[in-house]
Write a protein that holds these residues in place. Structure first.
Motif, PDB file in Angstrom:
ATOM      1  N   ILE A  50       1.158 -11.555   5.889  1.00 29.25           N
ATOM      2  CA  ILE A  50       0.192 -11.592   4.781  1.00 29.25           C
ATOM      3  C   ILE A  50      -0.446 -10.209   4.615  1.00 29.25           C
ATOM      4  CG2 ILE A  50      -1.935 -12.650   3.907  1.00 29.25           C
ATOM      5  CD1 ILE A  50       0.359 -14.607   3.885  1.00 29.25           C
ATOM      6  N   GLY A  51      -0.756  -9.572   5.759  1.00 32.57           N
ATOM      7  CA  GLY A  51      -1.366  -8.229   5.697  1.00 32.57           C
ATOM      8  C   GLY A  51      -0.455  -7.258   4.973  1.00 32.57           C
ATOM      9  N   ALA A  52       0.830  -7.282   5.326  1.00 32.42           N
ATOM     10  CA  ALA A  52       1.757  -6.315   4.745  1.00 32.42           C
ATOM     11  C   ALA A  52       2.038  -6.605   3.280  1.00 32.42           C
ATOM     12  CB  ALA A  52       3.056  -6.309   5.534  1.00 32.42           C
ATOM     13  N   VAL A  53       2.199  -7.897   2.935  1.00 32.70           N
ATOM     14  CA  VAL A  53       2.457  -8.164   1.511  1.00 32.70           C
ATOM     15  C   VAL A  53       1.201  -7.898   0.685  1.00 32.70           C
ATOM     16  CG1 VAL A  53       4.428  -9.702   1.796  1.00 32.70           C
ATOM     17  CG2 VAL A  53       2.146 -10.673   1.727  1.00 32.70           C
ATOM     18  N   THR A  54       0.028  -8.077   1.311  1.00 36.86           N
ATOM     19  CA  THR A  54      -1.202  -7.706   0.596  1.00 36.86           C
ATOM     20  C   THR A  54      -1.128  -6.225   0.252  1.00 36.86           C
ATOM     21  OG1 THR A  54      -2.469  -9.322   1.847  1.00 36.86           O
ATOM     22  CG2 THR A  54      -3.720  -7.622   0.728  1.00 36.86           C
ATOM     23  N   PHE A  55      -0.717  -5.438   1.250  1.00 36.81           N
ATOM     24  CA  PHE A  55      -0.598  -3.999   1.023  1.00 36.81           C
ATOM     25  C   PHE A  55       0.391  -3.729  -0.111  1.00 36.81           C
ATOM     26  CE2 PHE A  55       1.481   0.050   1.794  1.00 36.81           C
ATOM     27  CZ  PHE A  55       0.384   0.892   1.897  1.00 36.81           C
ATOM     28  N   VAL A 105       1.478  -5.739  -2.581  1.00 35.28           N
ATOM     29  CA  VAL A 105       1.070  -6.129  -3.934  1.00 35.28           C
ATOM     30  C   VAL A 105      -0.191  -5.407  -4.378  1.00 35.28           C
ATOM     31  CG1 VAL A 105       2.150  -8.415  -3.786  1.00 35.28           C
ATOM     32  CG2 VAL A 105      -0.289  -8.184  -3.316  1.00 35.28           C
ATOM     33  N   SER A 106      -0.979  -4.935  -3.395  1.00 44.23           N
ATOM     34  CA  SER A 106      -2.213  -4.256  -3.778  1.00 44.23           C
ATOM     35  C   SER A 106      -1.960  -2.826  -4.226  1.00 44.23           C
ATOM     36  CB  SER A 106      -3.195  -4.215  -2.608  1.00 44.23           C
ATOM     37  OG  SER A 106      -3.568  -5.510  -2.258  1.00 44.23           O
ATOM     38  N   MET A 107      -0.779  -2.338  -3.880  1.00 48.35           N
ATOM     39  CA  MET A 107      -0.474  -0.978  -4.284  1.00 48.35           C
ATOM     40  C   MET A 107      -0.212  -1.018  -5.786  1.00 48.35           C
ATOM     41  SD  MET A 107       2.270   1.523  -2.776  1.00 48.35           S
ATOM     42  CE  MET A 107       2.597   3.056  -3.544  1.00 48.35           C
ATOM     43  N   ASP A 108      -1.157  -0.544  -6.541  1.00 49.53           N
ATOM     44  CA  ASP A 108      -1.039  -0.560  -7.988  1.00 49.53           C
ATOM     45  C   ASP A 108      -0.098   0.570  -8.385  1.00 49.53           C
ATOM     46  OD1 ASP A 108      -1.370  -0.303 -10.711  1.00 49.53           O
ATOM     47  OD2 ASP A 108      -3.441  -1.030 -10.633  1.00 49.53           O
ATOM     48  N   LYS A 109       1.161   0.194  -8.672  1.00 53.39           N
ATOM     49  CA  LYS A 109       2.161   1.220  -8.963  1.00 53.39           C
ATOM     50  C   LYS A 109       1.774   2.043 -10.184  1.00 53.39           C
ATOM     51  CE  LYS A 109       6.134  -1.115  -7.089  1.00 53.39           C
ATOM     52  NZ  LYS A 109       7.396  -1.737  -7.422  1.00 53.39           N
ATOM     53  N   GLU A 110       1.127   1.354 -11.142  1.00 52.41           N
ATOM     54  CA  GLU A 110       0.716   2.048 -12.350  1.00 52.41           C
ATOM     55  C   GLU A 110      -0.330   3.111 -11.992  1.00 52.41           C
ATOM     56  OE1 GLU A 110       2.221   1.800 -15.078  1.00 52.41           O
ATOM     57  OE2 GLU A 110       0.884   2.948 -16.368  1.00 52.41           O
ATOM     58  N   PHE A 159      -6.867 -14.240   8.509  1.00 56.75           N
ATOM     59  CA  PHE A 159      -6.839 -12.936   9.174  1.00 56.75           C
ATOM     60  C   PHE A 159      -5.890 -11.952   8.494  1.00 56.75           C
ATOM     61  CE2 PHE A 159      -8.543 -15.807  12.378  1.00 56.75           C
ATOM     62  CZ  PHE A 159      -9.704 -15.128  12.712  1.00 56.75           C
ATOM     63  N   GLY A 160      -4.793 -12.502   7.917  1.00 56.02           N
ATOM     64  CA  GLY A 160      -3.867 -11.636   7.176  1.00 56.02           C
ATOM     65  C   GLY A 160      -4.561 -11.016   5.974  1.00 56.02           C
ATOM     66  N   SER A 161      -5.354 -11.836   5.254  1.00 56.47           N
ATOM     67  CA  SER A 161      -6.075 -11.299   4.106  1.00 56.47           C
ATOM     68  C   SER A 161      -7.080 -10.255   4.554  1.00 56.47           C
ATOM     69  CB  SER A 161      -6.815 -12.418   3.357  1.00 56.47           C
ATOM     70  OG  SER A 161      -5.886 -13.330   2.857  1.00 56.47           O
ATOM     71  N   LEU A 162      -7.770 -10.554   5.666  1.00 54.95           N
ATOM     72  CA  LEU A 162      -8.745  -9.582   6.180  1.00 54.95           C
ATOM     73  C   LEU A 162      -8.052  -8.268   6.530  1.00 54.95           C
ATOM     74  CD1 LEU A 162     -11.124 -11.675   8.461  1.00 54.95           C
ATOM     75  CD2 LEU A 162     -11.674 -10.501   6.337  1.00 54.95           C
ATOM     76  N   LEU A 163      -6.882  -8.389   7.173  1.00 55.13           N
ATOM     77  CA  LEU A 163      -6.137  -7.186   7.551  1.00 55.13           C
ATOM     78  C   LEU A 163      -5.748  -6.399   6.301  1.00 55.13           C
ATOM     79  CD1 LEU A 163      -4.569  -5.617   9.840  1.00 55.13           C
ATOM     80  CD2 LEU A 163      -2.589  -6.971   9.195  1.00 55.13           C
ATOM     81  N   GLY A 164      -5.155  -7.122   5.326  1.00 56.61           N
ATOM     82  CA  GLY A 164      -4.730  -6.467   4.088  1.00 56.61           C
ATOM     83  C   GLY A 164      -5.908  -5.815   3.374  1.00 56.61           C
ATOM     84  N   TYR A 224      -7.228  -4.135  -4.106  1.00 53.64           N
ATOM     85  CA  TYR A 224      -6.950  -5.362  -3.371  1.00 53.64           C
ATOM     86  C   TYR A 224      -6.536  -6.490  -4.299  1.00 53.64           C
ATOM     87  CZ  TYR A 224      -7.316  -9.564  -0.689  1.00 53.64           C
ATOM     88  OH  TYR A 224      -7.012 -10.762  -0.098  1.00 53.64           O
ATOM     89  N   GLN A 225      -5.431  -7.124  -3.945  1.00 52.70           N
ATOM     90  CA  GLN A 225      -4.940  -8.278  -4.680  1.00 52.70           C
ATOM     91  C   GLN A 225      -4.514  -9.302  -3.660  1.00 52.70           C
ATOM     92  OE1 GLN A 225      -2.626  -8.244  -7.990  1.00 52.70           O
ATOM     93  NE2 GLN A 225      -4.320  -7.184  -8.914  1.00 52.70           N
ATOM     94  N   PHE A 226      -4.819 -10.569  -3.909  1.00 49.74           N
ATOM     95  CA  PHE A 226      -4.340 -11.604  -2.996  1.00 49.74           C
ATOM     96  C   PHE A 226      -2.869 -11.863  -3.311  1.00 49.74           C
ATOM     97  CE2 PHE A 226      -3.603 -16.064  -1.898  1.00 49.74           C
ATOM     98  CZ  PHE A 226      -3.824 -15.956  -0.544  1.00 49.74           C
ATOM     99  N   PRO A 227      -1.996 -11.798  -2.284  1.00 51.42           N
ATOM    100  CA  PRO A 227      -0.563 -11.963  -2.556  1.00 51.42           C
ATOM    101  C   PRO A 227      -0.199 -13.432  -2.744  1.00 51.42           C
ATOM    102  CG  PRO A 227      -0.913 -11.527  -0.232  1.00 51.42           C
ATOM    103  CD  PRO A 227      -2.269 -11.514  -0.872  1.00 51.42           C
TER     104      PRO A 227
END
Lengths: 796, 222
Positions: free
Chosen positions: A425-430, A432-437, A733-738, A755-758
């Motif tokens: 969850i932490g890694a996918v948060t990272f 999806v949170s990476m705003d490519k735009e 905890f994954g969300s907290l990590l992300g 930050y975006q919830f994956p």
């Protein structure tokens, strides 16, 4: 003698015991293999990246001494701290239609510092020979053949006829073409003869220096050759591969990730052994009744653990070595891999020993007669009696009672499963949170899609540079209105800058820029102040100036703008005038990407110094996404009529930046998939082991009338309790990590992490985690029902 | 009235030369309210016979009728449900569920059937078996004799047509064994239950209404 005999017997017992319990051991082995390879890959990765880069940079320069005179070149050549040096010239860049050409000279024979290779032909030797990329030939509509004559435009407006002697490698996603000239041309040719050489040098023994030592060396060399600090251009990529001598956020984040994976590995190994050993307590009890001492039981359990680890770990090490080599082939080093393999092996063995310690003690401490009766189901932590006479009895409530029977085991299992989930969850948060735009819009495109600025050509050819163009600014209200009226244009952001020169410390009439700011900006600006103070009226009345990025200033010049010092600014508005200001404060990287200079003053001050001049430097055009393509066409037409203006387009920039973003995400996803696999193996192992140790009890329930459906629900229920615990732990905890990682990025000034919830990934994870226990229960029950009830009952 | 009847019941294990005839054509009939002991040496086939009668295992050949129902013609789940309604088991090792208390263990078969236990009846059984003080206790707090009494109570609670006991005193000392057997006799009479018990203890067998002796998979004397 007796002792050795004993050891042999225990070793023999351990081996034959391992042979008899194949299924459980396969899972333990897979877990150890995965943990070992994961640790090895993570241990090697950061070093591999640096090594790869170092190898790539082996034939690149360590430092450029820019714009050096003949005397300085001679001094450099005599300096024995420089192990190799080659000379290059970078001529002015000029725009032709929608592309840029730059005239350059490289020594084609330089080997230690390599220059762009030729794909065809030879390096230019005669004065009229050039080497160009094939893409350039296509651009100018000529056949890509050696010996072709081409007309190369010059800034003066003239053209020179050249012969193509060879072709340089095409560079993707660029509209800049290098025209490479001969040594003869560099000395005597019209566009290069008045330009000084840049010296590209390799520093002797640089690889063994720290970053600080390296910078000191390059700067000392420059100082002795009387080259100003601002003309020393270190290769930052190379410098980045050198040890820093202190902890950087990058090293720290790698250390944290490594530690998390280490903990995850330890937890998972601990959990599989815990399950395995507690499942075999009865067997150990039997051995105790036959006269084995506590110490011998502990020895047996330890031995079994070590045997498994020693079988599995080498496989994991080989696998990890192969994976490391595949993901960074250029960074592979046998000696480094071997050293890391030994470290990982020690970690794994220690982990295994620690993991079996507790269950082994447990197995040894139970009195023999109890242990012989002991099944995982005799209610280890059982209550003595219940509060209620009768609780609700359904398959699900039975499942719940079962899970809470050994809370600690359930908790350890949930946690070890959860760590995989947390990382996922932490890694996918990272990801999806990476705003490519936003990532693509960094540095100039934050609020618009088209950045219009004064053409470099125009500024290069004007005697007083951009200020001369600004005197008759191409940013007219007519052009503004034209752009504003294009359908789809939402807003035009305008940025002002004045080109000036300044005197401070060793810099005399150094070219730079000064930008105005308004009273309205003050509250926002105050957040950026790192030194000194910002008081608009005081600055206006006392003649004060703000500086930007003092840290960068220090890196380039070796000094800082000190608060209270005086700086003299040379303005030009047709004629030159100077004013001396006092430094009021440092404002960090305020408006990074939009203003380039070191200085900021209140807008009234700049208007007073340069009255009536349109200081517009840049228009950032924001458009309606549906119309962006159409706007581009219209803007091109407008710019065609205004040759002093040119533009950068987000669309072109995006392709480049997205490729690099995707690469980063791909790497994260690959590591995470590995971890999830790890977690899933652990889940499957836990479920199967639980089920196996429960077989007799399930048979018992069946004998008193539990149907197949009810048993399925009971088994699935237990799996689901683990799954739900895992999901809750992972999501929280994954969300907290992300979220933490996003905040960390934001803190270091990288604003593209939003930050975006994956959601989608979380749903997939939840689905898999719920599905796995159901599938396992289905298959196990099918297998179980193939065996007769009475056989299963007999196992008690 | 016959409650249980076996017809030419055979159970073979293995194939060819290795074939073991655990049961080799057993015909017997048990009447309502009878207390029957099955005796035989180890490996004689007595346990196999009991498992066949209770539908815990399927025969190679032959039939078992309980209350005129051919139990081998039933599907697995059907048989399970039939068993929890009509047959009570008492095992040598008690087979109590460790996470449930005494009372819950006793009513478990009924709960699994979706019925609630008849409180008065269950309490009566518990009283007779001397478990009134132990209702809320977990099985691991009980002695072997007490655990076996719980198992007997569980077998009785559903008012089954027949109770099958597989060496119910096998794990108990002789004094406790006597207690358990006399309780079984008392309760079977009190609740007019049919009871079939396997034992290798002649003394215990002598207390039964009828003794069936089995050797090499065949009944030798009724």
């Amino acid at each position: 003698m007796y002792e050795t005999q004993n050891k042999k017997i225990i070793g023999h017992l351990a081996k034959s015991d391992l042979k008899s319990k194949k299924m459980g051991n396969v899972f333990i082995m897979i877990t150890i293999i995965l943990a070992t390879s994961l640790l090895l890959v993570m241990g090697l990765f950061p070093g591999s990246v640096k090594l790869d880069l170092q190898r790539q940079l082996a034939d690149a320069q360590d430092v450029f001494y820019m714009n050096v005179t003949k005397e300085q070149i001679r001094d450099l050549e005599q300096d024995d701290r420089i192990s190799y040096m080659t000379l290059t010239k970078f001529g002015e860049r000029m725009e032709v239609d929608d592309y840029i050409i730059s005239h350059v000279y490289f020594d084609g024979n330089s080997k230690t510092i390599k220059v762009t290779e030729l794909t065809e032909g030879r390096h230019p030797e005669k004065r009229n020979e050039v080497a160009v990329p094939k893409a350039y030939m296509k651009q100018i509509g000529k056949e890509a053949k050696v010996g072709t004559k081409i007309e190369v435009p010059l800034l003066s407006g003239k053209k020179e006829v050249c012969v193509v002697s060879g072709f340089t490698k095409d560079i993707e996603n660029t509209n800049v073409y290098q025209i490479r000239h001969s040594k003869d041309y560099a000395e005597k040719g019209s566009t290069l003869k008045n330009i000084n050489y840049d010296a590209a040098a390799k520093i002797a023994n640089a690889k063994n220096m720290t970053q600080e030592e390296f910078s000191n060396t390059t700067r000392d060399i420059a100082a002795e050759a009387q080259i100003p600090r601002s003309q020393v251009n270190e290769n930052n990529h190379f410098k980045g591969t050198l040890p820093e001598g202190h902890f950087s956020p990058e090293v720290l984040s790698f250390a944290i990730i490594g530690l998390i994976i280490l903990v995850a590995g330890v937890m998972v190994i601990y959990s599989v052994f815990y399950i395995s050993v507690t499942g075999k307590t009865r067997q150990y009890g039997q051995l105790r009744t036959l006269g084995m001492t506590k110490k011998q039981v502990r020895g047996l359990v330890r031995k079994e653990g070590l045997l498994l680890a020693l079988r599995a770990a080498p496989i994991g090490l080989v696998l990890g070595g192969i994976i490391s080599c595949v993901i960074k082939p250029g960074g592979f080093s046998l000696s480094r891999t071997l050293i890391m393999a030994v470290i990982v092996l020690v970690i794994i063995l220690v982990t295994v020993l620690v993991s079996v310690m507790k269950p082994a003690r447990l197995a040894a401490s139970i009195p023999p007669i109890e242990a012989a009766k002991y099944s995982a189901y005799s209610g280890e932590e059982g209550k003595k009696q219940t509060q209620k006479l009768q609780r609700k009895i359904t398959p699900f409530t039975l499942a719940r009672m079962n899970s809470s029977r050994n809370r600690k085991k359930t908790f350890v299992t949930m946690l070890s499963l959860g760590i995989g989930g947390i990382l996922f969850i932490g890694a996918v948060t990272f990801a999806v949170s990476m705003d490519k735009e936003k990532f693509a819009r960094q540095g100039g495109f934050e609020v618009g899609e088209f950045s219009i600025y004064i053409s470099e050509n125009a500024a290069e050819t004007a005697k007083h540079g951009e200020m001369e163009i600004k005197m008759e600014s191409p940013f007219t209200s007519k052009v503004y209105d034209q752009i504003k009226s294009i359908p789809g244009v939402k807003k035009i952001y305008s940025y002002d800058n004045a080109n000036i020169k300044y005197d401070y410390k060793d810099q005399k009439e150094n070219e730079d820029m000064i930008s105005p700011f308004s009273r309205k900006e003050v509250p926002e600006m105050k957040k950026f102040i790192t030194e000194g103070a910002l008081d608009y009226d005081n600055m206006l009345s006392e003649g004060k100036v703000l500086v930007r990025n003092n840290d960068v200033v220090e890196e380039i010049y070796g000094w800082r703008f000190e608060i209270g010092d005086k700086v003299t600014i040379h303005y030009w508005d047709g004629k030159e005038k100077t004013k001396t200001y006092e430094v009021a404060g440092d404002i960090g990287d305020y408006k990074a990407g939009f203003i380039d200079g070191w200085f900021l003053v209140p807008e009234e001050e700049l208007a007073a110094q340069l009255p009536g001049i349109n200081l517009t430097d840049n228009w950032l055009v924001s458009t309606d996404p549906d119309y962006t393509d159409k706007v581009e066409e219209s803007l091109n037409q407008i710019l065609d009529q205004n040759p002093n203006l040119t533009m950068n387009i987000l669309r072109l920039h995006r392709a480049q930046s997205q490729a690099s973003a995707n690469q980063m995400i791909l790497l994260i996803v690959a590591i995470v998939l590995f971890v999830v696999l790890f977690s899933m193996i652990n889940l499957v192992n836990t479920l199967i082991t639980n089920f196996m140790s429960q077989r007799t009890e399930l048979a018992m329930l069946q004998s008193v009338g539990m149907t197949g459906g009810q048993i399925s629900r009971l088994v699935m229920g237990e799996g689901l309790i683990l799954a739900i615990g895992n999901i809750i732990i992972s999501l929280i905890f994954g969300s907290l990590l992300g979220y933490g990682v996003c905040r960390l990025f934001a803190y270091t000034g990288l604003n593209y992490m939003v930050y975006q919830f994956p959601l989608a990934f979380s749903l997939i994870y939840v689905a898999i985690v719920i599905l796995v226990p159901c599938v396992i229960a289905f298959f196990m029950i099918r297998k179980f029902q193939g065996q007769s009830l009475i056989d299963r009952l007999r196992e008690v | 009235m016959s409650v249980l009847k076996t017809v030419n019941l055979k159970k073979y294990y293995g194939k060819g030369e290795n074939r073991v005839k655990a049961l080799d054509g057993v015909n017997l009939e048990i009447q309502q309210g009878e207390f029957v002991a099955i005796v035989g040496t180890s490996g004689s086939g007595k346990s196999t016979l009991l498992h066949m009668m209770g539908g815990l295992d399927r025969a190679t050949k032959g039939k078992v009728y309980i209350k005129d129902n051919d139990i081998f013609s039933m599907k697995d789940d059907e048989l399970t449900i039939f068993r929890r309604r009509n047959i009570g088991f008492v095992f040598q090792n008690y087979n109590l569920v460790p996470i449930l208390n005494v009372y819950e263990n006793i009513v478990l078969p009924m709960e699994l059937d979706g019925h609630h236990a008849e409180r008065g009846y269950v309490d009566h059984i518990i009283h007779i078996l001397g478990l009134s003080e132990k209702k809320r206790q977990m099985p691991n707090q009980l002695s072997g004799g007490q655990q076996q009494r719980v198992a007997i109570a569980r077998a009785l609670a559903t008012k089954p047509a027949i109770i099958l006991a597989d060496e119910p005193t096998g794990n108990l000392d002789s004094a406790t064994s006597q207690d358990v057997i006399s309780l079984m006799k008392t309760t079977s009479r009190e609740f007019s239950q049919t009871m079939v018990m396997i034992t290798h203890n002649e003394e215990i067998a002598q207390t039964a209404d009828r003794i069936i002796r089995i050797e090499d998979g065949k009944i030798v004397r009724r």
